[in-house]
Every structure is written in C-alpha cells, then in structure tokens.
Design a protein around this motif. Structure first.
Motif, PDB file in Angstrom:
ATOM      1  N   GLY A  89       0.809  -1.215   0.000  1.00 29.04           N
ATOM      2  CA  GLY A  89       0.000   0.000   0.000  1.00 29.04           C
ATOM      3  C   GLY A  89       0.842   1.264   0.000  1.00 29.04           C
ATOM      4  O   GLY A  89       0.392   2.303  -0.494  1.00 29.04           O
ATOM      5  N   THR A  90       2.069   1.185   0.527  1.00 33.63           N
ATOM      6  CA  THR A  90       2.942   2.367   0.537  1.00 33.63           C
ATOM      7  C   THR A  90       3.258   2.810  -0.880  1.00 33.63           C
ATOM      8  O   THR A  90       3.091   3.982  -1.248  1.00 33.63           O
ATOM      9  CB  THR A  90       4.250   2.062   1.289  1.00 33.63           C
ATOM     10  N   GLY A  91       3.730   1.887  -1.704  1.00 34.54           N
ATOM     11  CA  GLY A  91       4.047   2.226  -3.086  1.00 34.54           C
ATOM     12  C   GLY A  91       2.829   2.618  -3.882  1.00 34.54           C
ATOM     13  O   GLY A  91       2.885   3.522  -4.733  1.00 34.54           O
ATOM     14  N   LEU A  92       1.701   1.962  -3.606  1.00 33.99           N
ATOM     15  CA  LEU A  92       0.474   2.266  -4.335  1.00 33.99           C
ATOM     16  C   LEU A  92       0.001   3.692  -4.058  1.00 33.99           C
ATOM     17  O   LEU A  92      -0.329   4.446  -4.987  1.00 33.99           O
ATOM     18  CB  LEU A  92      -0.608   1.260  -3.947  1.00 33.99           C
ATOM     19  N   LEU A 122       6.163   6.738   7.125  1.00 34.36           N
ATOM     20  CA  LEU A 122       5.890   6.655   8.557  1.00 34.36           C
ATOM     21  C   LEU A 122       4.399   6.549   8.850  1.00 34.36           C
ATOM     22  O   LEU A 122       3.983   5.850   9.769  1.00 34.36           O
ATOM     23  CB  LEU A 122       6.486   7.877   9.263  1.00 34.36           C
ATOM     24  N   GLY A 123       3.579   7.231   8.050  1.00 33.49           N
ATOM     25  CA  GLY A 123       2.144   7.157   8.265  1.00 33.49           C
ATOM     26  C   GLY A 123       1.588   5.770   8.037  1.00 33.49           C
ATOM     27  O   GLY A 123       0.608   5.358   8.678  1.00 33.49           O
ATOM     28  N   ASP A 124       2.218   5.015   7.139  1.00 38.87           N
ATOM     29  CA  ASP A 124       1.732   3.667   6.861  1.00 38.87           C
ATOM     30  C   ASP A 124       2.006   2.697   7.999  1.00 38.87           C
ATOM     31  O   ASP A 124       1.476   1.579   7.994  1.00 38.87           O
ATOM     32  CB  ASP A 124       2.364   3.145   5.568  1.00 38.87           C
ATOM     33  N   MET A 125       2.824   3.084   8.968  1.00 38.88           N
ATOM     34  CA  MET A 125       3.014   2.219  10.124  1.00 38.88           C
ATOM     35  C   MET A 125       1.700   1.974  10.852  1.00 38.88           C
ATOM     36  O   MET A 125       1.505   0.926  11.462  1.00 38.88           O
ATOM     37  CB  MET A 125       4.031   2.847  11.079  1.00 38.88           C
ATOM     38  N   VAL A 126       0.782   2.935  10.769  1.00 33.69           N
ATOM     39  CA  VAL A 126      -0.535   2.751  11.377  1.00 33.69           C
ATOM     40  C   VAL A 126      -1.284   1.621  10.666  1.00 33.69           C
ATOM     41  O   VAL A 126      -1.999   0.832  11.296  1.00 33.69           O
ATOM     42  CB  VAL A 126      -1.340   4.065  11.321  1.00 33.69           C
ATOM     43  N   ARG A 127      -1.120   1.530   9.351  1.00 30.86           N
ATOM     44  CA  ARG A 127      -1.762   0.461   8.594  1.00 30.86           C
ATOM     45  C   ARG A 127      -1.250  -0.901   9.058  1.00 30.86           C
ATOM     46  O   ARG A 127      -2.007  -1.865   9.187  1.00 30.86           O
ATOM     47  CB  ARG A 127      -1.520   0.632   7.097  1.00 30.86           C
ATOM     48  N   TYR A 128       0.051  -0.981   9.306  1.00 35.35           N
ATOM     49  CA  TYR A 128       0.618  -2.248   9.754  1.00 35.35           C
ATOM     50  C   TYR A 128       0.140  -2.602  11.161  1.00 35.35           C
ATOM     51  O   TYR A 128      -0.115  -3.776  11.464  1.00 35.35           O
ATOM     52  CB  TYR A 128       2.152  -2.182   9.732  1.00 35.35           C
ATOM     53  N   LEU A 165       8.835  -1.832   8.246  1.00 39.29           N
ATOM     54  CA  LEU A 165       9.370  -0.514   7.924  1.00 39.29           C
ATOM     55  C   LEU A 165      10.478  -0.615   6.881  1.00 39.29           C
ATOM     56  O   LEU A 165      10.613   0.272   6.024  1.00 39.29           O
ATOM     57  CB  LEU A 165       9.902   0.154   9.195  1.00 39.29           C
ATOM     58  N   ALA A 166      11.255  -1.699   6.934  1.00 35.49           N
ATOM     59  CA  ALA A 166      12.287  -1.902   5.908  1.00 35.49           C
ATOM     60  C   ALA A 166      11.652  -2.306   4.576  1.00 35.49           C
ATOM     61  O   ALA A 166      12.020  -1.794   3.512  1.00 35.49           O
ATOM     62  CB  ALA A 166      13.275  -2.974   6.373  1.00 35.49           C
ATOM     63  N   MET A 167      10.677  -3.211   4.626  1.00 31.19           N
ATOM     64  CA  MET A 167      10.060  -3.694   3.387  1.00 31.19           C
ATOM     65  C   MET A 167       9.276  -2.613   2.665  1.00 31.19           C
ATOM     66  O   MET A 167       9.150  -2.646   1.437  1.00 31.19           O
ATOM     67  CB  MET A 167       9.134  -4.865   3.707  1.00 31.19           C
ATOM     68  N   CYS A 168       8.738  -1.641   3.393  1.00 29.00           N
ATOM     69  CA  CYS A 168       7.945  -0.608   2.729  1.00 29.00           C
ATOM     70  C   CYS A 168       8.803   0.258   1.813  1.00 29.00           C
ATOM     71  O   CYS A 168       8.282   0.904   0.898  1.00 29.00           O
ATOM     72  CB  CYS A 168       7.180   0.237   3.739  1.00 29.00           C
ATOM     73  N   VAL A 170      11.012  -1.039  -0.207  1.00 28.42           N
ATOM     74  CA  VAL A 170      10.941  -1.781  -1.471  1.00 28.42           C
ATOM     75  C   VAL A 170       9.682  -1.378  -2.227  1.00 28.42           C
ATOM     76  O   VAL A 170       9.701  -1.119  -3.434  1.00 28.42           O
ATOM     77  CB  VAL A 170      10.949  -3.300  -1.209  1.00 28.42           C
ATOM     78  N   SER A 171       8.569  -1.312  -1.500  1.00 27.65           N
ATOM     79  CA  SER A 171       7.311  -0.889  -2.101  1.00 27.65           C
ATOM     80  C   SER A 171       7.387   0.546  -2.597  1.00 27.65           C
ATOM     81  O   SER A 171       6.873   0.875  -3.677  1.00 27.65           O
ATOM     82  CB  SER A 171       6.180  -1.042  -1.082  1.00 27.65           C
ATOM     83  N   ALA A 172       8.032   1.413  -1.808  1.00 25.22           N
ATOM     84  CA  ALA A 172       8.164   2.814  -2.225  1.00 25.22           C
ATOM     85  C   ALA A 172       8.975   2.928  -3.508  1.00 25.22           C
ATOM     86  O   ALA A 172       8.647   3.727  -4.395  1.00 25.22           O
ATOM     87  CB  ALA A 172       8.825   3.628  -1.113  1.00 25.22           C
ATOM     88  N   LEU A 173      10.029   2.125  -3.639  1.00 28.64           N
ATOM     89  CA  LEU A 173      10.828   2.146  -4.863  1.00 28.64           C
ATOM     90  C   LEU A 173      10.003   1.711  -6.063  1.00 28.64           C
ATOM     91  O   LEU A 173      10.064   2.328  -7.128  1.00 28.64           O
ATOM     92  CB  LEU A 173      12.051   1.243  -4.699  1.00 28.64           C
ATOM     93  N   ILE A 174       9.212   0.654  -5.883  1.00 30.88           N
ATOM     94  CA  ILE A 174       8.348   0.212  -6.982  1.00 30.88           C
ATOM     95  C   ILE A 174       7.363   1.308  -7.352  1.00 30.88           C
ATOM     96  O   ILE A 174       7.105   1.575  -8.534  1.00 30.88           O
ATOM     97  CB  ILE A 174       7.605  -1.085  -6.579  1.00 30.88           C
TER      98      ILE A 174
END
Length: 267
Positions: A89-92, A122-128, A165-168, A170-174
């Motif tokens: 969802g971070t990259g999306l 950082l905001g997506d940490m709430v999603r997790y 937090l590390a994997m997001c 990867v999503s952000a790069l995509i």
C-alpha cells in the motif's frame, strides 16, 4: 530593446528541525487518509480475517490433523504474510499521489523535499498496526493462544513492525519506478509472492523438495516467521530474531537510498 531579467533567488534551505516538523505533519496527513478512506480500512480488516479462515479451515486438517494445531503453527506466519502484503500500500499510495499531482503541490511549498516521502512511509506504520491487531484479535477468537509472556508478544509485534518498515522502502521504490497504480500492484505481487510462499510461513520446510528447501532456508521471511513463532508460541528465538533484524537493516540500507533517488528524479 531587451529587458534584463533578474536571477531568481535560490530556495531557502530547510533545517533539520523544520524538516522533521514537516515530515511529522505529512505523517499525520497519511494517518488521516487511512481514517477517511473506508475502503482501505475495510480491506485492512477483512484481508487478515479471510486469510485466517481460509488457511485454517481449508488446510488445517490436512496439514496438522486439526484446525487448532494448525492455527497455533500458522498464525505467526499469517501475521507476517498480512503485514508484508500491507506494505504494498505504501508504493500504491505514493504512485497515486504522484500521478494525481499532489507532489507537484508539495514541491511548491516551503517544506523539506524529502518530507512527503518520509510522511507517507511513517504514516503507513498505522496500517501495519491495524493488520497486526486484527490478525491477533481474530486469531484469538478462532482459538489461538499466546504460549509465552505478554512481553514476548509485544517484542514479536515490534520485530514485525521493524521488518515492515524496511520492506515498505521496497514498495516505495516500486511506486516511484512504475507509471501506474495497476503496475505497482502487479510488480509488487511478483516481488512478494516468491518470498511469502517460498518460506515456512504455512508449512514446514522439511516437507518441501531439496532445491526449494535451499531457498527457504535463506529467505528472510523464514527467519522472521521462526522468530514470531518463538515469541508468540514458544521455542528458540535469538538466532532467527537476530537474522531478521540483520535482513531488515540490509533491506533498508539498499532500498531506502534507491527509493529516495527515484523519488527525487520523479518529483
């Protein structure tokens, strides 16, 4: 007759304290987006419930002999799978903001250039956190029981969020490299599926062919799942938790700079 043009003044540099304040403001914006986007909130809640019900009652009897035994084995892995998929969802969302012109508006504001990217991550940490809470809560309704202490369970959640937090990144790069949100979903799932299902999340690696076991043993999600099982159900923890943290650090060191570079080129 020519008219002289004055050189434009260079943009004011933003200090570290102001940059952190900008990032915290945009982090709160990301949190508000989750609260106001009911479709995303429902998806975050329904996905772990669907995973728990389907995997427990479809595979539980065949793999472990009973649904309760399989739930105790599989829930830590399903917890990992749910959070890892949630990082897409971070990259999306980043891609949607860029293609929608939101980041063009941010660029015209006197804020730190990296603040929108940091705020989104950082905001997506709430999603997790929502995914973790729903998975554990509904798992307990189905009969899952934590076999360790409350402190160990909290440590398991913190380890999972650290890895997420590390994997997001990867999503952000995509999200930065792909042109459309549909492309982010496609490439994101192509990257995540081998890691998720080529691991010991759902079954023991001993039941797999030898060539697949070789991949499973070095898969970072295998280490993370083993650490979660040890912290939530009981068993050895130190080695798998250390390897999970080392993998998280390695993923962050590699993909965070790449995502930042791609973000600067895209914006």
């Amino acid at each position: 007759m020519t008219t002289a043009t004055l050189p434009s003044a260079p943009p004011a540099r933003v200090g570290p304290v102001t940059g952190l304040r900008n990032a915290s403001t945009l982090t709160w914006r990301s949190v508000l987006k989750i609260r106001t986007n009911m479709e995303d909130l429902i998806g975050l809640s329904l996905q772990p419930i669907m995973f728990l019900v389907l995997f427990t009652y479809v595979f539980g009897g065949a793999i472990a002999g009973s649904t309760h035994s399989y739930l105790q084995f599989a829930l830590p892995g399903l917890l990992v799978m749910t959070v890892v998929f949630a990082t897409l969802g971070t990259g999306l969302m980043l891609n949607q903001d860029i293609t929608g012109g939101v980041f063009d508006r941010f660029r015209s504001l006197p804020i730190a250039r990296s603040a929108p990217l940091a705020g989104a991550v950082l905001g997506d940490m709430v999603r997790y956190l929502i995914s973790v809470a729903v998975t554990l809560g509904f798992g307990m309704i189905l009969g899952f029981r934590i076999g360790t202490s409350a402190l160990s369970a909290v440590a398991g959640c913190l380890l999972l969020l650290t890895f997420a937090l590390a994997m997001c990144w990867v999503s952000a790069l995509i999200g930065m490299l792909v042109k459309t949100p549909q492309g982010v979903q496609m490439y994101g799932f192509l990257a995540m599926f081998p890691l998720v299902f080529g691991s010991s999340l759902l079954v023991s690696a001993q039941t797999m062919p030898g060539w697949l076991q070789a991949f499973v043993r070095v898969n970072p999600l295998t280490y993370l799942t083993e650490a979660e099982r040890g912290l939530l159900v009981g068993g050895p923890v130190a080695t798998s938790a250390l390897r999970s943290l080392l993998w998280a650090a390695g993923i962050f060191v590699v993909f965070a700079p790449l995502a930042v570079r791609a973000y600067r080129r895209r914006t």
